[in-house]
Design a protein around this motif. Structure first.
Motif, short mmCIF file in Angstrom:
data_model
loop_
_atom_site.label_atom_id
_atom_site.label_comp_id
_atom_site.label_asym_id
_atom_site.label_seq_id
_atom_site.Cartn_x
_atom_site.Cartn_y
_atom_site.Cartn_z
N UNK A 1 0.82 -1.21 0.00
CA UNK A 1 0.00 0.00 0.00
C UNK A 1 0.85 1.27 0.00
N UNK A 2 0.31 2.32 -0.63
CA UNK A 2 1.00 3.60 -0.69
C UNK A 2 0.15 4.71 -0.08
N UNK A 3 -0.93 4.37 0.60
CA UNK A 3 -1.78 5.40 1.21
C UNK A 3 -1.23 5.81 2.58
N UNK A 4 -1.80 6.88 3.14
CA UNK A 4 -1.48 7.26 4.52
C UNK A 4 -2.77 7.30 5.33
N UNK A 5 -2.67 7.77 6.56
CA UNK A 5 -3.83 7.75 7.46
C UNK A 5 -4.54 9.10 7.55
N UNK A 6 -4.17 10.05 6.68
CA UNK A 6 -4.81 11.37 6.69
C UNK A 6 -6.24 11.23 6.17
N UNK A 7 -7.18 11.87 6.89
CA UNK A 7 -8.59 11.80 6.50
C UNK A 7 -9.15 13.20 6.25
N UNK A 8 -10.10 13.29 5.35
CA UNK A 8 -10.73 14.58 5.07
C UNK A 8 -11.71 14.94 6.18
#
Length: 302
Positions: free
Chosen positions: A159-166
């Protein structure tokens, strides 16, 4: 001899006609515009009330716009997570059937298809921005391109996502944090696909080693499917919250519009009556003024 003074009367009648013309023009403007006044000054003391109502209306319309935008995004999450769940459930059924019968025609294609569905869903985007990437929007959040790429792959490296949420304001003092990362959905699915990839390819009949691999993969798959459903349940709760606040915003928008209308909107029925009366008064003023102008002192001389 009686003295007749017409000039003061003419001035009085001219002033009265001017007022009648202004009143008629005001009524005609109200009829055309549907409003009591053309500016806030014309509303008098009610101007403060309507300005306050308009400010609150704009705020509620902003909340409504935010909920509509967020609702679209949450619906996309729901659709993609639902697709993953459906595909994995179908694959699980086929794996159990193959394990029970020992026959596995088409099983390899089913596993690869399910992996493709997972990859396509997790790399889905909205307006060109990956849905499941968090703030890492420059690339796809799910990295393996084929089932074979999972062989020897550590789940964290997939995975290349992070944990930042809108986050967005959707109501009075209500901030909604939303979004789903690819790793939240599929971290526990990678081991299942890795086990199946390393045991494959599957032919017409399963070997004993493949049967054991499928047994292990099913346990891993159950954990992964639980994660998918947990994430989708959270997304569903956010959808319900957004829907409720959207309905509340609609109710308040209607209330403020009604309040503003009661202050600004003209009563068109009354306006029509006023126009008729004011036209009659103006016509009578014209008639009297004409009669006054035709009067002559000579008529009273004997």
């Amino acid at each position: 001899m009686t003295r007749v003074a017409t000039i003061p009367l003419q001035r009085t009648l001219a002033s009265a006609m001017s007022r009648s013309q202004e009143n008629l023009a005001t009524s005609q403007l109200q009829l055309n515009s549907g409003k009591k006044a053309t500016d806030y000054a014309g509303l008098g003391l009610d101007a403060v009330r309507t300005l306050s109502a308009r400010s609150m209306l704009a705020q509620q319309e902003s909340y409504k716009s935010n909920t509509a935008r967020v609702s679209t995004t949450l619906s996309l999450y729901d659709a993609n997570l639902g697709q993953i769940d459906t595909s994995l459930t179908k694959m699980r059924t086929e794996l159990m059937t193959a394990l029970g019968t020992g026959d596995s025609p088409g099983l390899q294609a089913i596993v690869e298809s399910s992996f493709g569905d997972l990859r396509m869903a997790l790399n889905a985007n909205e307006a060109g921005i990956p849905l499941f990437a968090g703030s890492q929007t420059s690339g796809s959040p799910f990295l393996p391109k084929t089932l074979q790429d999972t062989i020897g792959l550590d789940a964290a490296d997939a995975f290349a996502n992070d944990s930042v949420r809108q986050s967005t304001r959707i109501g009075e003092s209500v901030e909604l944090e939303y979004g789903v990362g690819a790793s939240e959905v599929a971290t526990n699915l990678i081991p299942a696909f890795r086990t199946l990839a390393e045991a494959g390819p599957f032919g017409e009949k399963l070997t004993d080693a493949q049967k054991q691999a499928i047994t292990d993969a099913l346990a891993q798959l159950d954990t992964g499917i639980t994660d998918v459903r947990t994430v989708n349940a959270t997304n569903g709760r956010n959808q319900n919250k957004v829907e409720q606040l959207s309905e509340r915003a609609d109710d308040r928008i209607d209330l403020f519009k009604e309040l503003i209308g009661s202050v600004e909107d003209a009563d068109l029925g009354q306006v029509a009556i006023d126009i008729t009366q004011r036209k009659t008064i103006l016509e009578a003023s014209y008639s009297v003024f004409a009669q006054l102008n035709s009067m002559s002192l000579a008529q009273f001389l004997k």
